[in-house]
Design an enzyme around this catalytic site. Structure first.
Site, PDB file in Angstrom:
ATOM      1  CG  HIS A 110     139.283  67.809 -41.046  1.00 37.22           C
ATOM      2  ND1 HIS A 110     139.624  68.244 -39.782  1.00 37.22           N
ATOM      3  CD2 HIS A 110     139.667  66.516 -41.132  1.00 37.22           C
ATOM      4  CE1 HIS A 110     140.203  67.241 -39.124  1.00 37.22           C
ATOM      5  NE2 HIS A 110     140.232  66.189 -39.916  1.00 37.22           N
ATOM      6  CG  HIS A 129     136.131  69.175 -36.800  1.00 37.39           C
ATOM      7  ND1 HIS A 129     136.200  70.355 -36.085  1.00 37.39           N
ATOM      8  CD2 HIS A 129     136.875  69.371 -37.915  1.00 37.39           C
ATOM      9  CE1 HIS A 129     136.950  71.221 -36.715  1.00 37.39           C
ATOM     10  NE2 HIS A 129     137.377  70.653 -37.842  1.00 37.39           N
TER      11      HIS A 129
END
Length: 227
Positions: free
Chosen positions: A162, A10
């Site tokens: 992540h 992200h």
């Protein structure tokens, strides 16, 4: 043949600014929004020869926002977006704990949340033990995530997840905010072979050095209840 995997971290979120880990399920920062636009323009060229058939996102605001802003051109072409709790971040800190699915469904109607485990976002009770912050749970979850995708029919799958989870649980690779790496499944198992072109990240912003999968995650018997 198993699909090619494009693994994206992200873009910068509010908790990445001055380590504000107390923020619950934070949104992208202003810098993160700009990073998404850079990533979008890059991927439109870098992925043009991949037949992407599915987008998978961690069911957290920063990953969903990154997907919507960076991969809208795939979504406009009909590629579905599904959320999977298997791809959420490692820790049980507020910044790494998700929001109730009912809230996310209202906020992001373009995402299919039917894959998300009903226990989400719990990571600390016995019911949420599969998502606990310990080595066995995280490495095991990574194997489940890969196994879920290995058997799919799509030629390529894009995942927005992540850094900690993808590095410590799965690949051993570092991911800078809004950078990505491309992998192929190797052999008959769940091993991954990275494309040489992305060894420093597809945007060239990530560390080339690697870590041992599982490194830096506490052992199961050393994690206090509710950690």
């Amino acid at each position: 043949m198993p699909p090619t995997l494009v693994l994206i971290r992200h873009a910068q979120a509010l908790h990445n600014v001055n380590e504000k880990y107390h923020l619950p399920d934070p949104n992208l920062s202003g810098t993160g929004l700009k990073q998404c636009l850079e990533l979008r323009e890059h991927l439109k060229t870098a992925l043009k020869d991949l037949d992407v058939g599915l987008i998978v996102v961690s069911p957290m605001r920063r990953t969903i926002q990154t997907a919507i802003l960076s991969l809208d051109w795939l979504m406009d072409a009909g590629v579905p977006v599904v959320a999977s709790a298997l791809w959420q971040e490692n820790s049980a800190k507020p910044c790494d704990t998700g929001s109730p699915i009912a809230e996310l469904e209202e906020e992001f109607p373009m995402v299919d949340f039917s894959w998300v485990d009903a226990v989400y976002p719990d990571k600390t009770s016995p019911a949420g033990a599969v998502y606990a912050f310990n080595r066995k749970a995280i490495v095991g979850r990574a194997q489940r995530a890969l196994g879920e995708l290995r058997g799919r029919d799509e030629k390529a799958v894009v995942v927005v997840s992540h850094s900690g989870f993808m590095r410590q649980g799965m690949t051993g690779c570092w991911f800078f905010n809004a950078d990505y790496r491309v992998f192929e499944f190797e052999g008959e198992g769940l091993g991954l072979r990275q494309w040489e072109a992305t060894r420093k990240g597809g945007l060239g912003k990530s560390f080339e050095e690697r870590v041992v999968v599982g490194e830096g995650i506490p052992e199961e018997d050393k994690v206090p209840v509710g950690a």
